[in-house]
Motif scaffolding. Structure first.
Motif, short mmCIF file in Angstrom:
data_model
loop_
_atom_site.label_atom_id
_atom_site.label_comp_id
_atom_site.label_asym_id
_atom_site.label_seq_id
_atom_site.Cartn_x
_atom_site.Cartn_y
_atom_site.Cartn_z
N LEU A 206 7.03 36.24 -34.51
CA LEU A 206 8.19 35.78 -35.27
C LEU A 206 9.52 36.06 -34.59
N LYS A 207 9.61 37.12 -33.81
CA LYS A 207 10.87 37.55 -33.23
C LYS A 207 11.49 36.46 -32.37
N GLY A 208 12.75 36.18 -32.65
CA GLY A 208 13.48 35.18 -31.87
C GLY A 208 13.27 33.75 -32.30
N LYS A 209 12.37 33.51 -33.27
CA LYS A 209 12.14 32.16 -33.78
C LYS A 209 13.14 31.88 -34.91
N TYR A 210 13.72 30.69 -34.90
CA TYR A 210 14.76 30.34 -35.88
C TYR A 210 14.16 29.83 -37.19
N MET A 211 14.68 30.37 -38.29
CA MET A 211 14.37 29.87 -39.63
C MET A 211 15.53 29.00 -40.10
N LEU A 212 15.24 27.77 -40.50
CA LEU A 212 16.29 26.90 -41.05
C LEU A 212 16.60 27.34 -42.47
N ALA A 213 17.83 27.78 -42.70
CA ALA A 213 18.25 28.27 -44.02
C ALA A 213 19.20 27.25 -44.64
N VAL A 214 18.61 26.25 -45.30
CA VAL A 214 19.41 25.22 -45.94
C VAL A 214 19.35 25.35 -47.46
N ILE A 260 10.78 25.77 -41.09
CA ILE A 260 11.57 25.06 -42.09
C ILE A 260 11.01 25.36 -43.48
N ILE A 261 11.90 25.68 -44.41
CA ILE A 261 11.50 25.78 -45.82
C ILE A 261 12.33 24.77 -46.60
N GLY A 262 11.71 24.18 -47.61
CA GLY A 262 12.44 23.18 -48.38
C GLY A 262 11.69 22.76 -49.62
N VAL A 263 12.28 21.80 -50.32
CA VAL A 263 11.68 21.22 -51.53
C VAL A 263 11.20 19.81 -51.17
N PRO A 264 10.29 19.22 -51.96
CA PRO A 264 9.75 17.90 -51.61
C PRO A 264 10.81 16.84 -51.30
N LEU A 265 11.89 16.80 -52.09
CA LEU A 265 12.92 15.79 -51.87
C LEU A 265 13.52 15.90 -50.47
N MET A 266 13.67 17.12 -49.97
CA MET A 266 14.23 17.33 -48.64
C MET A 266 13.32 16.73 -47.57
N TYR A 267 12.02 16.97 -47.70
CA TYR A 267 11.07 16.44 -46.72
C TYR A 267 10.97 14.92 -46.81
N GLU A 268 11.12 14.38 -48.01
CA GLU A 268 11.13 12.93 -48.16
C GLU A 268 12.31 12.33 -47.39
N LYS A 269 13.47 12.97 -47.47
CA LYS A 269 14.66 12.48 -46.77
C LYS A 269 14.51 12.64 -45.26
N LEU A 281 10.12 17.23 -32.17
CA LEU A 281 9.44 17.94 -33.24
C LEU A 281 8.37 18.91 -32.75
N LYS A 282 8.03 18.81 -31.48
CA LYS A 282 7.05 19.74 -30.93
C LYS A 282 7.55 21.18 -31.03
N ASN A 283 8.88 21.34 -31.09
CA ASN A 283 9.49 22.68 -31.21
C ASN A 283 9.22 23.32 -32.57
N VAL A 284 8.95 22.49 -33.58
CA VAL A 284 8.76 23.00 -34.94
C VAL A 284 7.34 23.56 -35.08
N GLU A 285 7.23 24.78 -35.61
CA GLU A 285 5.94 25.46 -35.69
C GLU A 285 5.33 25.48 -37.09
N LEU A 286 6.17 25.65 -38.11
CA LEU A 286 5.67 25.73 -39.49
C LEU A 286 6.69 25.16 -40.46
N CYS A 287 6.18 24.48 -41.50
CA CYS A 287 7.05 23.95 -42.54
C CYS A 287 6.49 24.36 -43.90
N PHE A 288 7.33 24.94 -44.74
CA PHE A 288 6.91 25.40 -46.07
C PHE A 288 7.58 24.55 -47.14
N MET A 289 6.87 24.34 -48.22
CA MET A 289 7.42 23.53 -49.31
C MET A 289 7.11 24.17 -50.65
#
Length: 518
Positions: A206-214, A260-269, A281-289
């Protein structure tokens, strides 16, 4: 129990990036200095241990630093939506006995409430447009304290206030497990315990990996998983003040977004954004909803897009509530589509009937959560919301679900939306899921009318460019439902709206829909 801010004390000489905002990289060292200055500033304003301070602000670096500075002082942080109307805001503050307000709303004047010390923050401070200057001028004429004045203070090394175990540190405003507005009393212990579970979800790297805080920090998901958990795991956070698909795509291209963490509407957009679909998108490792139920097509479409770009990331659904933070999650190592996942480490889930009996597997009942991240209770409440099982404290969620043979938890419906027609239970989400399988349906909601003879009305909105007539759409919908549901679940009438009302988090606002109907 340690304070959350102790993480910054331990990293006060670390020059690695801690926060990123609008192309600005803020190091742990810089964040620590800003927190130290804010502590001195807040002391001069009069804030001390035990004071309830209302934080009604968007996601910006100075507001995140203010959160940790208040924690260091031992204040109780009352998190409120930043666009809350003035009268409602003051009523909420009165409820929790808060006499300090940190806000980004320059229109709130000192004269509005003489019993409250108002501190105004410039939410555009780190932008590169004229808004920050215009906004700054408006703030100066508000006759309130200015948060930017903390920069005039001298940073001093500080010893954070050490809280007692389960001491109240944060107030969150929730609909409650019974849909009645309540104030959740949360402890640092719950947030720290939550942060220890992040590696269980995503792995140890996890160290050094960016979490998108939206997601906003006044929401438990945004606070726990967007800010506190990543920082306490040495993950820098990429702050966004508001959702913008193009901005997210740019940050992904710069390799500044891995989680990335988000709600369904965010992922739809995001799926509808050309910039996102063309990003690296290869840079993205995990997405939570979380935050709301989603349909399978969204998950499949998102996973397919990730795979197309060579990413192993999956859209992983989870479940949580303000009263217990994140409880159940599909993880990198164990997942099942159409499920909420399995209970997190040190958590337990039971499914009970109306008499409190454990129902076991594959039977619908109320979800009960046992966890080390539970709230302390509701404010001004006798704490009878808890249930005890073998000396473990749990809470009834007000949600209906079941556990399958493999231990995955499945959500069925909010308990308050389980309707009873002629003595037969109807689960609206099941009806809505069937209707939403029609390609031209955008949003759908089934509502109950408690008339002399109760009946159901189905509200739907359509995707753009639909050529079918309204009557044909109603006919197709009725035909589809007649093939899948019992007669008691069939809507008596179908109403087409241009758009269904939504909450600030993108959920269908059933209260507004009910008002429209009635």
């Amino acid at each position: 129990m340690a304070s959350l801010v102790e993480f910054f004390v331990q990293n006060r000489n670390n020059t690695d990036t801690c926060l990123r905002f609008n192309n600005l990289n803020i190091s742990y060292q810089s964040a620590y200095k800003n927190i130290a200055k804010m502590i001195e500033y807040f002391k001069k304003v009069g804030i001390k241990r035990g004071d309830v301070v209302t934080l009604a602000v968007p996601n910006t670096p100075q507001n995140i630093c203010a959160f940790f500075a208040l924690d260091a002082l031992g204040a109780i942080i009352n998190l409120v939506h930043p666009i809350t109307k003035r009268k409602t805001l003051f009523r909420m503050m009165e409820e929790v006995k808060s006499h300090y307000l940190i806000t980004s709303n320059y229109k709130i004047k000192k004269e509005d409430n003489k019993n409250i010390a108002i501190i105004v923050t410039n939410q555009f401070k780190f932008t590169h447009n004229i808004l920050k200057y215009y906004y700054g001028l408006r703030i100066k004429h508000s006759n309130c304290y200015l948060l930017d004045d903390f920069m005039k203070e001298k940073a001093k090394d500080f010893i954070p206030f050490s809280r007692q175990a389960n001491e109240d540190s944060i107030y969150l405003h929730s609909s409650g497990t019974t849909s009645e507005p309540k104030v959740v009393r949360l402890s640092n212990e719950a947030l720290i315990n939550m942060s220890h579970k992040l590696s269980f979800i995503a792995g140890n790297d996890l160290k050094g990996k960016y979490m998108l805080a939206v997601l906003p920090i006044f929401h438990s998901f945004g606070l726990a998983m967007g800010v506190v958990a990543p920082l306490l795991n040495s993950m820098p956070i990429n702050l966004l003040m508001r959702f913008n698909a193009k901005t997210i795509a740019k940050e992904i291209n710069k390799n500044n977004v891995h989680f990335i963490i988000g709600v369904p509407l965010m992922y739809e957009k995001l799926l509808k954004s050309k910039a996102f679909c063309r990003a690296k998108l290869k840079n993205v490792e995990l997405c939570f909803m979380g935050g709301d139920a989603c349909n399978t097509s969204l998950v499949n479409s998102f996973d397919a897009l990730m795979a197309k770009h060579g990413s192993e990331a999956k859209l992983l659904e989870g479940y949580g509530l303000s009263e217990a933070l994140i409880c159940i999650v599909n993880t990198k190592f164990s997942s099942c589509i159409n499920s909420l996942g399995k209970p997190l480490i040190n958590n337990d889930i039971k499914i009970i009937d109306e008499y409190g009996k454990d129902l076991g597997v594959n039977k619908n009942g109320e979800i009960v959560v046992y966890a080390d991240t539970l709230m302390n209770g509701y404010l001004n409440n006798d704490n009878n919301e808890f249930v005890i099982n073998k000396n473990s404290k749990g809470i009834k969620t007000g949600d209906i679900g079941f556990i399958d043979n493999k231990g995955f938890v499945h959500f069925v419906e909010r308990k308050k939306r389980v309707y009873k027609i002629s003595g037969v239970y109807v689960f609206p989400s099941e009806v809505e899921k069937i209707v939403k399988s029609l390609s031209y349906i955008k949003d759908v909601a089934l509502l109950y009318c408690n008339a002399q003879k109760p009946y159901l009305t189905l509200f739907i909105s359509l995707q753009k460019g639909v050529k079918e007539s309204n009557e044909k759409i109603k006919e197709n919908t009725n035909l589809l439902l007649s093939e899948h549901v019992i007669k008691y679940a069939m809507p008596k009438e179908i109403k087409l709206l241009k758009d269904l009302p939504k909450t600030s988090l993108g959920k269908i606002d059933f209260n507004k829909l009910n008002k429209y109907w009635n």
